[in-house]
Design a protein around this motif. Sequence first.
Motif, PDB file in Angstrom:
ATOM      1  N   THR B   8       0.808  -1.212   0.000  1.00  0.00           N
ATOM      2  CA  THR B   8       0.000   0.000   0.000  1.00  0.00           C
ATOM      3  C   THR B   8       0.844   1.266   0.000  1.00  0.00           C
ATOM      4  O   THR B   8       0.334   2.344   0.255  1.00  0.00           O
ATOM      5  N   GLY B   9       2.120   1.140  -0.272  1.00  0.00           N
ATOM      6  CA  GLY B   9       2.959   2.328  -0.330  1.00  0.00           C
ATOM      7  C   GLY B   9       3.633   2.663   0.987  1.00  0.00           C
ATOM      8  O   GLY B   9       4.125   3.767   1.177  1.00  0.00           O
ATOM      9  N   CYS B  10       3.669   1.672   1.900  1.00  0.00           N
ATOM     10  CA  CYS B  10       4.324   1.921   3.177  1.00  0.00           C
ATOM     11  C   CYS B  10       5.846   1.844   3.002  1.00  0.00           C
ATOM     12  O   CYS B  10       6.345   1.450   1.955  1.00  0.00           O
ATOM     13  N   LYS B  11       6.562   2.206   4.052  1.00  0.00           N
ATOM     14  CA  LYS B  11       8.023   2.224   4.018  1.00  0.00           C
ATOM     15  C   LYS B  11       8.617   0.885   3.592  1.00  0.00           C
ATOM     16  O   LYS B  11       9.521   0.815   2.792  1.00  0.00           O
ATOM     17  N   ARG B  12       8.063  -0.177   4.199  1.00  0.00           N
ATOM     18  CA  ARG B  12       8.598  -1.513   3.918  1.00  0.00           C
ATOM     19  C   ARG B  12       8.409  -1.888   2.450  1.00  0.00           C
ATOM     20  O   ARG B  12       9.237  -2.597   1.872  1.00  0.00           O
ATOM     21  N   CYS B  13       7.290  -1.390   1.844  1.00  0.00           N
ATOM     22  CA  CYS B  13       7.050  -1.713   0.441  1.00  0.00           C
ATOM     23  C   CYS B  13       8.100  -1.043  -0.435  1.00  0.00           C
ATOM     24  O   CYS B  13       8.594  -1.621  -1.406  1.00  0.00           O
ATOM     25  N   LYS B  14       8.444   0.192  -0.079  1.00  0.00           N
ATOM     26  CA  LYS B  14       9.453   0.914  -0.867  1.00  0.00           C
ATOM     27  C   LYS B  14      10.814   0.253  -0.732  1.00  0.00           C
ATOM     28  O   LYS B  14      11.569   0.152  -1.693  1.00  0.00           O
ATOM     29  N   ALA B  15      11.104  -0.228   0.475  1.00  0.00           N
ATOM     30  CA  ALA B  15      12.375  -0.920   0.696  1.00  0.00           C
ATOM     31  C   ALA B  15      12.443  -2.171  -0.178  1.00  0.00           C
ATOM     32  O   ALA B  15      13.472  -2.466  -0.791  1.00  0.00           O
ATOM     33  N   LEU B  16      11.319  -2.886  -0.258  1.00  0.00           N
ATOM     34  CA  LEU B  16      11.295  -4.101  -1.084  1.00  0.00           C
ATOM     35  C   LEU B  16      11.505  -3.753  -2.551  1.00  0.00           C
ATOM     36  O   LEU B  16      12.267  -4.428  -3.249  1.00  0.00           O
ATOM     37  N   GLU B  17      10.857  -2.684  -3.008  1.00  0.00           N
ATOM     38  CA  GLU B  17      10.989  -2.311  -4.412  1.00  0.00           C
ATOM     39  C   GLU B  17      12.444  -2.006  -4.755  1.00  0.00           C
ATOM     40  O   GLU B  17      12.977  -2.464  -5.765  1.00  0.00           O
ATOM     41  N   GLN B  18      13.083  -1.267  -3.869  1.00  0.00           N
ATOM     42  CA  GLN B  18      14.495  -0.926  -4.069  1.00  0.00           C
ATOM     43  C   GLN B  18      15.345  -2.200  -4.195  1.00  0.00           C
ATOM     44  O   GLN B  18      16.158  -2.326  -5.101  1.00  0.00           O
ATOM     45  N   ASN B  19      15.110  -3.148  -3.252  1.00  0.00           N
ATOM     46  CA  ASN B  19      15.883  -4.387  -3.276  1.00  0.00           C
ATOM     47  C   ASN B  19      15.625  -5.181  -4.551  1.00  0.00           C
ATOM     48  O   ASN B  19      16.538  -5.790  -5.111  1.00  0.00           O
ATOM     49  N   VAL B  20      14.370  -5.177  -5.005  1.00  0.00           N
ATOM     50  CA  VAL B  20      14.035  -5.918  -6.223  1.00  0.00           C
ATOM     51  C   VAL B  20      14.778  -5.313  -7.419  1.00  0.00           C
ATOM     52  O   VAL B  20      15.372  -6.031  -8.229  1.00  0.00           O
ATOM     53  N   ARG B  21      14.781  -3.988  -7.500  1.00  0.00           N
ATOM     54  CA  ARG B  21      15.462  -3.341  -8.633  1.00  0.00           C
ATOM     55  C   ARG B  21      16.959  -3.636  -8.614  1.00  0.00           C
ATOM     56  O   ARG B  21      17.564  -3.910  -9.642  1.00  0.00           O
ATOM     57  N   GLU B  22      17.545  -3.599  -7.414  1.00  0.00           N
ATOM     58  CA  GLU B  22      18.975  -3.927  -7.309  1.00  0.00           C
ATOM     59  C   GLU B  22      19.225  -5.363  -7.725  1.00  0.00           C
ATOM     60  O   GLU B  22      20.184  -5.665  -8.432  1.00  0.00           O
ATOM     61  N   ALA B  23      18.344  -6.255  -7.291  1.00  0.00           N
ATOM     62  CA  ALA B  23      18.521  -7.679  -7.595  1.00  0.00           C
ATOM     63  C   ALA B  23      18.443  -7.920  -9.093  1.00  0.00           C
ATOM     64  O   ALA B  23      19.221  -8.700  -9.647  1.00  0.00           O
ATOM     65  N   ILE B  24      17.512  -7.233  -9.770  1.00  0.00           N
ATOM     66  CA  ILE B  24      17.357  -7.427 -11.207  1.00  0.00           C
ATOM     67  C   ILE B  24      18.628  -6.994 -11.936  1.00  0.00           C
ATOM     68  O   ILE B  24      19.131  -7.704 -12.807  1.00  0.00           O
ATOM     69  N   SER B  25      19.197  -5.860 -11.523  1.00  0.00           N
ATOM     70  CA  SER B  25      20.397  -5.423 -12.233  1.00  0.00           C
ATOM     71  C   SER B  25      21.593  -6.300 -11.885  1.00  0.00           C
ATOM     72  O   SER B  25      22.442  -6.536 -12.735  1.00  0.00           O
ATOM     73  N   SER B  26      21.649  -6.818 -10.664  1.00  0.00           N
ATOM     74  CA  SER B  26      22.819  -7.657 -10.344  1.00  0.00           C
ATOM     75  C   SER B  26      22.679  -9.061 -10.921  1.00  0.00           C
ATOM     76  O   SER B  26      23.658  -9.693 -11.276  1.00  0.00           O
ATOM     77  N   ALA B  27      21.433  -9.558 -11.057  1.00  0.00           N
ATOM     78  CA  ALA B  27      21.255 -10.900 -11.625  1.00  0.00           C
ATOM     79  C   ALA B  27      21.206 -10.835 -13.148  1.00  0.00           C
ATOM     80  O   ALA B  27      21.240 -11.868 -13.816  1.00  0.00           O
ATOM     81  N   GLN B  28      21.109  -9.623 -13.679  1.00  0.00           N
ATOM     82  CA  GLN B  28      21.050  -9.393 -15.122  1.00  0.00           C
ATOM     83  C   GLN B  28      19.976 -10.233 -15.799  1.00  0.00           C
ATOM     84  O   GLN B  28      20.230 -10.933 -16.772  1.00  0.00           O
ATOM     85  N   VAL B  29      18.760 -10.152 -15.246  1.00  0.00           N
ATOM     86  CA  VAL B  29      17.643 -10.836 -15.898  1.00  0.00           C
ATOM     87  C   VAL B  29      16.767  -9.774 -16.559  1.00  0.00           C
ATOM     88  O   VAL B  29      16.799  -8.606 -16.189  1.00  0.00           O
ATOM     89  N   ASN B  30      16.006 -10.229 -17.523  1.00  0.00           N
ATOM     90  CA  ASN B  30      15.118  -9.319 -18.217  1.00  0.00           C
ATOM     91  C   ASN B  30      13.762  -9.334 -17.508  1.00  0.00           C
ATOM     92  O   ASN B  30      13.006 -10.287 -17.641  1.00  0.00           O
ATOM     93  N   ALA B  31      13.490  -8.287 -16.761  1.00  0.00           N
ATOM     94  CA  ALA B  31      12.253  -8.294 -15.987  1.00  0.00           C
ATOM     95  C   ALA B  31      11.674  -6.895 -15.901  1.00  0.00           C
ATOM     96  O   ALA B  31      12.402  -5.917 -15.851  1.00  0.00           O
ATOM     97  N   THR B  32      10.361  -6.824 -15.882  1.00  0.00           N
ATOM     98  CA  THR B  32       9.726  -5.537 -15.642  1.00  0.00           C
ATOM     99  C   THR B  32       9.119  -5.546 -14.243  1.00  0.00           C
ATOM    100  O   THR B  32       8.610  -6.566 -13.790  1.00  0.00           O
ATOM    101  N   VAL B  33       9.228  -4.394 -13.598  1.00  0.00           N
ATOM    102  CA  VAL B  33       8.710  -4.293 -12.240  1.00  0.00           C
ATOM    103  C   VAL B  33       7.440  -3.439 -12.260  1.00  0.00           C
ATOM    104  O   VAL B  33       7.422  -2.355 -12.826  1.00  0.00           O
ATOM    105  N   GLU B  34       6.390  -3.993 -11.660  1.00  0.00           N
ATOM    106  CA  GLU B  34       5.157  -3.214 -11.548  1.00  0.00           C
ATOM    107  C   GLU B  34       4.773  -3.110 -10.087  1.00  0.00           C
ATOM    108  O   GLU B  34       5.051  -4.012  -9.304  1.00  0.00           O
ATOM    109  N   LYS B  35       4.125  -1.996  -9.762  1.00  0.00           N
ATOM    110  CA  LYS B  35       3.662  -1.845  -8.386  1.00  0.00           C
ATOM    111  C   LYS B  35       2.144  -1.970  -8.329  1.00  0.00           C
ATOM    112  O   LYS B  35       1.453  -1.401  -9.163  1.00  0.00           O
ATOM    113  N   VAL B  36       1.665  -2.755  -7.377  1.00  0.00           N
ATOM    114  CA  VAL B  36       0.225  -2.876  -7.190  1.00  0.00           C
ATOM    115  C   VAL B  36      -0.101  -2.254  -5.844  1.00  0.00           C
ATOM    116  O   VAL B  36       0.264  -2.793  -4.803  1.00  0.00           O
TER     117      VAL B  36
END
Lengths: 322, 77
Positions: B8-36
Amino acid sequence: MFTPIQIFADWLVYNIFGIAQDSKLGSALNFFVFDSIKIFILLLIIIYAITFLRSFFPPEKTRKILAKNKGNIFIGHILAALLGIVTPFCSCSAVPLFIGFVEAGIPLGVTFSYLIAAPMVNEVALGLLYGLFGWKIALIYIASGEMIAIVGGIILGKMKLEKYVEGYVYKMNVKADQDIPDPSMKEKLLDSWVFTWDLIKKIWIYVIIGIAIGGVMHGWIPAGALAEYAGKDNPFAVLIAVLIGIPLYSNAAGVIPLVSELTRAGVATGTALSFMMAVTALSLPEMILLRRVLKPKLLAIFITIVGLGIVFTGYLFNFIIA
Amino acid sequence: MIIKILGTGCKRCKALEQNVREAISSAQVNATVEKVEDIPSIVRYGVMSTPALTIDEKVVSAGKVLSVDEVVGLLKK
């Protein structure tokens, strides 16, 4: 168990800082150092233990247990209040949780029993209560929180308030239950530690401020000084304490250390307990979120019933505890 | 690969999004991130504790801020 901390506090304040043992400043500072260290050790242990226990009861599992028992309302209320203690709960998930419960056919009153118990009986409050008041008061707090949750939920259930739930909640059509993977034991132990540490990082400053103000009061306000105003004989003390406590949300961490000093200064135990419950049980952010699923009238009834339950508990304990 | 962050846009959700974006660039996978962020949509996944993460519509975690390494592990599965 805490003797080494006392020795350390004595050494730090009297030897290192060189403050006289019988001065007001010395005793206040000594109390502050001792209390802070003791509280943080206990908080660490208790928050970790509760978080680890909670990792075995994800809300999805709680919902399954409650949905299975929806036939027997009374058992449902008791289970919901108990599961409120062991299910991880944060006010930001209150709404998805509410919808998830109602969708699964769990009666509204039982859902409320859960929603009352979950925030009230929380790891920070229990850690601080145990550390500052001892296990008896911590147990009394749990027991009365559970009672308010069970009785409050039963009353709310009897009032037939379903029509005051926002209509879309009943038309959700949740997709087939997805199985959310259960973490391994090693992950649970580690995750609990990460969670505990994050939480401590978030609350430590409030705890310190609470203990610091408590320390000042300890040094300067004589024991029993407030008895005249907030003791057992003032019939309005509990009511006023609850009214002050309701808007003081989210800061149980800072409030509880203060309350422990207030009781020493003469505030009656029941009054102090009801104040802490009002702080933890009804928080403004949670109410704003719940407004998305509850119409204003139902939200008002919910707050009133929980508030009355807390006031009643306060008077009850002022009456029982001499 | 479509990754969705449910929260719902809380602090923890933003922290997760950040980690996901970092993980995608470090794992070098082709992925799109969407927020619900809309609650009914989150609940439709059967999720009751946020933040939660889905990979190709399958819920892989709920109620936890996954670390970068943990997300990398999930991406490589």
